[in-house]
Design a protein around this motif. Structure first.
Motif, PDB file in Angstrom:
ATOM      1  N   SER A 148      41.399  46.079  41.863  1.00 41.93           N
ATOM      2  CA  SER A 148      41.002  44.808  41.276  1.00 41.93           C
ATOM      3  C   SER A 148      40.772  43.753  42.348  1.00 41.93           C
ATOM      4  CB  SER A 148      42.080  44.341  40.300  1.00 41.93           C
ATOM      5  OG  SER A 148      41.871  43.006  39.949  1.00 41.93           O
ATOM      6  N   ARG A 149      41.696  43.678  43.286  1.00 41.95           N
ATOM      7  CA  ARG A 149      41.578  42.694  44.352  1.00 41.95           C
ATOM      8  C   ARG A 149      40.385  42.976  45.241  1.00 41.95           C
ATOM      9  NH1 ARG A 149      46.404  43.425  46.028  1.00 41.95           N
ATOM     10  NH2 ARG A 149      47.999  41.998  45.582  1.00 41.95           N
ATOM     11  N   LEU A 150      40.193  44.267  45.492  1.00 45.74           N
ATOM     12  CA  LEU A 150      39.108  44.662  46.375  1.00 45.74           C
ATOM     13  C   LEU A 150      37.773  44.169  45.828  1.00 45.74           C
ATOM     14  CD1 LEU A 150      37.993  46.250  48.725  1.00 45.74           C
ATOM     15  CD2 LEU A 150      38.099  48.316  47.319  1.00 45.74           C
ATOM     16  N   ARG A 151      37.624  44.396  44.533  1.00 44.48           N
ATOM     17  CA  ARG A 151      36.341  44.056  43.927  1.00 44.48           C
ATOM     18  C   ARG A 151      36.196  42.549  43.680  1.00 44.48           C
ATOM     19  NH1 ARG A 151      31.060  44.671  41.751  1.00 44.48           N
ATOM     20  NH2 ARG A 151      30.922  42.526  42.462  1.00 44.48           N
ATOM     21  N   SER A 152      37.245  41.943  43.157  1.00 38.67           N
ATOM     22  CA  SER A 152      37.109  40.542  42.738  1.00 38.67           C
ATOM     23  C   SER A 152      37.220  39.581  43.911  1.00 38.67           C
ATOM     24  CB  SER A 152      38.179  40.207  41.711  1.00 38.67           C
ATOM     25  OG  SER A 152      39.443  40.170  42.326  1.00 38.67           O
ATOM     26  N   ARG A 153      37.752  40.088  45.019  1.00 38.79           N
ATOM     27  CA  ARG A 153      37.932  39.266  46.201  1.00 38.79           C
ATOM     28  C   ARG A 153      38.892  38.109  45.930  1.00 38.79           C
ATOM     29  NH1 ARG A 153      33.919  39.926  50.418  1.00 38.79           N
ATOM     30  NH2 ARG A 153      35.965  40.608  51.032  1.00 38.79           N
ATOM     31  N   LYS A 154      39.615  38.243  44.852  1.00 34.59           N
ATOM     32  CA  LYS A 154      40.647  37.240  44.608  1.00 34.59           C
ATOM     33  C   LYS A 154      41.960  37.795  45.138  1.00 34.59           C
ATOM     34  CE  LYS A 154      38.759  34.871  40.595  1.00 34.59           C
ATOM     35  NZ  LYS A 154      37.815  35.853  39.983  1.00 34.59           N
TER      36      LYS A 154
END
Lengths: 356, 356
Positions: A57-63
């Motif tokens: 999730s973090r990887l994709r959303s960059r959040k």
DNA sequence: ATGAAAGCGCTAACAT
DNA sequence: ATGTTAGCGCTTTCAT
């Protein structure tokens, strides 16, 4: 025992008969999903026990929503309390926390600092091992860093610490007023900013009283030896002020071992409160640091930076509470009528202040 | 302050003039890279300050090398020490650790347990809040779980704990031999397995001495009230044995407040060692738990499971050390010539044993 | 020995 | 309102 895989968003989508995008939308609370679809997705999630994969999730959303915390030693109750408060605050802000301990070792701190970057935290809160922290921070560290408790040699960081000087000074003034003529001040090393500030505070505040600094280092065995030598030497100072937790413990035990009674033979005060200090008889006069508040301020400072606030590094100092107890009574050896002050309970309080 | 991005493997590859695959191979120590290429890659890594993105790496490689740790309370020195040891061991095995505290709250524990799955840990070490742990573990938790310190109501977990019964029993036998006729045993709640085991141990080992259990709950204020009521009631028991850290602190303070002196009015022993117990006069008789060893065993058990070992859940018990100090002297009220035992220092030691 | 390309689980942009 | 698709940074086949 068969090692099963965690279910993926794909499996949820299949089971709910929708696309992965819809599942993602439901999970992230996007308002554009029909109630019927939402229900089907939620059912599937529950049935499979699905939980999002944070890494993906973090990887994709960059959040990021992830902060790192580095402390010198988790077994120190003060730092443990600091971390515990941070954990609570982070949870409220829906952040995750990666906590690591340097185990009182500058090299290990450098290693952890390097390693923690692999998590791509949005920010870091560090209680550094010593003043040379800046040298250990990998260059090109891209996230904001807030330093707590200890002041680094190099500037350029947001900083939150207690008012070591004035607080230690308050103890010195108290001892002074109680009529002690000389005070042995003991601490690990003046190379640590806290100790240095406290010692300066003592020097600045001791009006009548002679003060003498003894650095005992970080090695307990060697420190105990140095301390014992000094305490066997005569004249014995009227009071002893120990400047940090470890030193206090060591000092208190050493005094007991060589048969010095507190306060009969020597008055005793400590920077840093520990729970036993109100349990022993007499209680120990101490400076109590506002650890929770320090954690709160550290988190507030970091959150500000993580959400994009720019501007010059900020330094904040918090006030400590001085707790006067029986270990520092009016000096019985003092000539009558010399000094007539010495209240029983002080409290430095009020708003925290920022020196600049 | 310009928020820069962390460099990616792509940037390293470009700078070194090689493909990302080669960079990956160098970073992961694959032997098939020529020295020249390896050097170029390493240079680029250094110049850019590149550190791998763990999230992405784990996602792709499906290797976990990550364990979760859940403790009831980080500010409890025993748990802090447990975590600190685990951190060290994990680092040696090249694992990362995600540590969370339940802050003494079963609901929060359940929440953290759910949340921690998002990290996709390869395994979990948990010191549960209470016996109902199994109900809080999300069903379909796919990683192995090792429980420490506290025994859950439900079976099915690897388990590492201390020998609560025998150790508490040793204290009871000691008090018995010292000539005390009745002992008040105080603990939070018998619903916690540790407390229950300790109480059972006391009951089984008190031969002559009458024993009485007082559960004071987890709320300190209410507990203090219950305790005070009992301590003001007459006859006062000859000895008091407190079964956990929190209760010990509360008990010791309450006794001091209502003017009971130890051991003059009442003898006092505690399960769980705290540093102040050898600093007060007289020292407090205690059971010292082998926390580091518990952490080591927990890690060993988990590592075994994470590396694929199957088989039935294992239970291990560790021996505690009993530290006899001045707070439990020979009963001065005892009729002369009744019992003549009571050594000064016991130590249960030897190999840890597994009851099954 | 090296590189091209696929794809881990997910979100976001876009198309429908 | 829903699905399709691209691609986050990385590792891993599989060609070359």
């Amino acid at each position: 025992m068969s090692r099963q895989q965690s279910p993926s968003i794909k499996m949820v989508a299949d089971r709910a008969g929708v696309s992965v995008a819809t599942v993602s939308n439901v999970l992230n609370g996007k308002p554009t999903v029909s109630p019927d679809f939402a229900r089907r997705v939620n059912d599937a999630v529950r049935e499979l026990g699905y939980v999002v994969d944070l890494g993906a999730s973090r990887l994709r959303s960059r959040k990021a929503q992830l902060a790192g915390v580095v402390v010198p030693d988790l077994t120190n109750p003060m730092f443990a309390s600091f971390v515990s408060t941070l954990e609570h605050l982070a949870r409220l802000a829906d952040y995750d926390l990666v906590v690591v301990s340097a185990r009182n070792n500058a090299e290990e701190e450098a290693d952890r600092l390097r390693k923690i970057r692999a998590w791509r935290p949005a920010g870091l809160i560090v209680i550094p091992c010593d003043g040379a922290f800046a040298e250990r921070l990998p260059d090109g560290f891209f996230a904001p860093v807030v330093l707590a408790d200890r002041i680094p040699d190099a500037a350029g960081f947001d900083l939150i610490a207690v008012d070591n000087g004035p607080s230690a000074g308050a103890i010195a003034a108290h001892l002074d007023q109680q009529g002690y003529e000389d005070c042995l001040v003991v601490g690990t090393s003046l190379s640590i900013s806290n100790i240095r500030e406290r010692w300066e505070g003592v020097r600045a505040s001791a009006k009548h009283m002679r003060v003498e600094m003894l650095e005992i280092g970080i090695d307990d065995a060697h420190g105990a030896q140095l301390l014992e030598e000094r305490l066997r030497h005569r004249p014995l100072p009227g009071a002893l002020f120990s400047l940090d937790q470890g030193t206090t413990l060591l000092t208190y035990c050493t005094m007991a071992e060589i048969g010095l009674s507190v306060p009969g033979d020597i008055a005793f005060a400590s920077f840093d409160e520990m729970e036993w200090m109100r349990l022993v008889t007499p209680g120990i006069t101490t400076v109590r640091q506002p650890v929770e508040e320090m954690a709160e301020q550290a988190w507030a400072l970091l959150l500000r930076r993580m959400t994009g606030s720019a501007g010059k590094p900020v330094t904040r100092r918090l006030r400590c509470a001085v707790e006067i107890r029986g270990s520092t009574p009016r000096n019985p050896l003092e000539e009558a009528g010399k000094l007539k002050l010495g209240g029983r309970k002080w409290k430095l309080q009020g708003e925290p202040y920022s020196p600049e």
